[in-house]
Design an enzyme around this catalytic site. Structure first.
Site: not given
Ligand code: SF4
Length: 284
Positions: A13, A41, A127
């Protein structure tokens, strides 16, 4: 011949790409480099980065002991006190916390001045630990419908609800509905990342129509695990693999399959998706 459908949203992402690119850029500059926790990860990526000299720090004590070089704070983000400790010590650091995660830090920091905070997510995920660390007082973490049913909010308190960015949207809604019935004053901030939502929706759509589904991702990755659950619920023949080698070892049985779907968690590098895709096409 069977059709192979690769999800357009498969793989890195925006936040992960940004963090990984920065880490490899810094590694190529030379000098001592650390990441506080694995950069993402995915063992393959972590290994490639360590071959370039980056050292993974696993504990706060290790982080505190750094006296030279640069520390990368990964996309999951860290607690406020970690930033304060680094600033106080004058440690050189590069913060690549994903802006979507940073937004949650800002929300809970502000909201916790007056309200109780509920985080919907996995309490052991870094997170969530980071988000918790931006609340001015301890937050409640709810990870399941059962947790929500058991939760008793203190009378007269106002609540602000946020979510881990990678939480399943449907489950989030179920939990929120339960909380709304229990709590008098509640402010819901949907902080699930669009990348995750799109990723999950596309995986569900492909898995619904597929005879075989392949989910590529690290088993330690929360979003890869959720993709697997979503696909498995719609397609019995779902494989969860980290590398092509794992798929080869497990043995891909394409007998009777007309549609084979492939998706990959947000921490899976493109080259692995390519390898798996080519292998599947060769097997047909
Ligand atoms: S919140 Fe997490 S899934 Fe969404 S763009 Fe950021 S790192 Fe990627």
């Amino acid at each position: 011949m069977a059709e192979v459908i690769v999800a357009k949203t498969a793989g890195f992402c925006f936040g992960v790409r940004r963090a990984v690119d920065k880490a490899f850029d810094l590694a190529s500059e030379g000098g001592k480099l650390y990441t506080y926790g694995p950069i993402i990860h995915n063992d393959e990526v972590v290994k490639a980065l360590s071959e370039k000299g980056a050292v993974v720090l696993s504990t706060e004590e290790e982080l505190e002991a750094v006296s030279e070089g640069t520390v990368i704070l990964r996309s999951h983000g860290v607690s406020r006190h970690v930033i304060e400790m680094l600033d106080k010590k004058g440690t050189d650091y590069v913060d690549v916390t994903c802006p979507f995660v940073k937004r949650i830090h800002d929300v809970v920091y502000e909201e916790s001045a007056e309200n109780e905070i509920i985080i919907i997510g996995n309490p052991d995920h870094p997170e969530v630990e980071g988000i918790r660390g931006w609340c001015r007082h301890d937050a409640t973490v709810i990870s399941s419908v059962d947790d929500a049913l058991e939760f008793v909010g203190e009378d007269g308190k106002s609540f602000c609800v946020v979510s881990q960015t990678t939480f399943n949207y449907k489950k989030f809604q179920e939990i929120v509905e339960i909380l709304k019935k229990k709590l008098y004053s509640i402010n819901i901030v949907n902080t699930i990342c669009n990348a995750t939502r799109d990723h999950q929706a596309e995986a569900a759509e492909i898995a619904e129509a597929a005879d075989i589904m392949i989910v590529i991702g690290d088993k330690k990755s929360s979003n890869s695990g959720k993709l697997y659950d979503i696909c498995r619920a719609r397609c019995d023949r779902t494989y969860f693999i980290q590398t092509l080698q794992e798929l080869e070892e497990e043995g891909l049985d394409t007998e009777g399959a007309d549609k084979i779907g492939i998706t990959a968690g947000a921490s899976t590098p493109n080259y692995i998706i390519e390898e798996v895709q080519k292998y599947v096409r060769r097997k047909l």
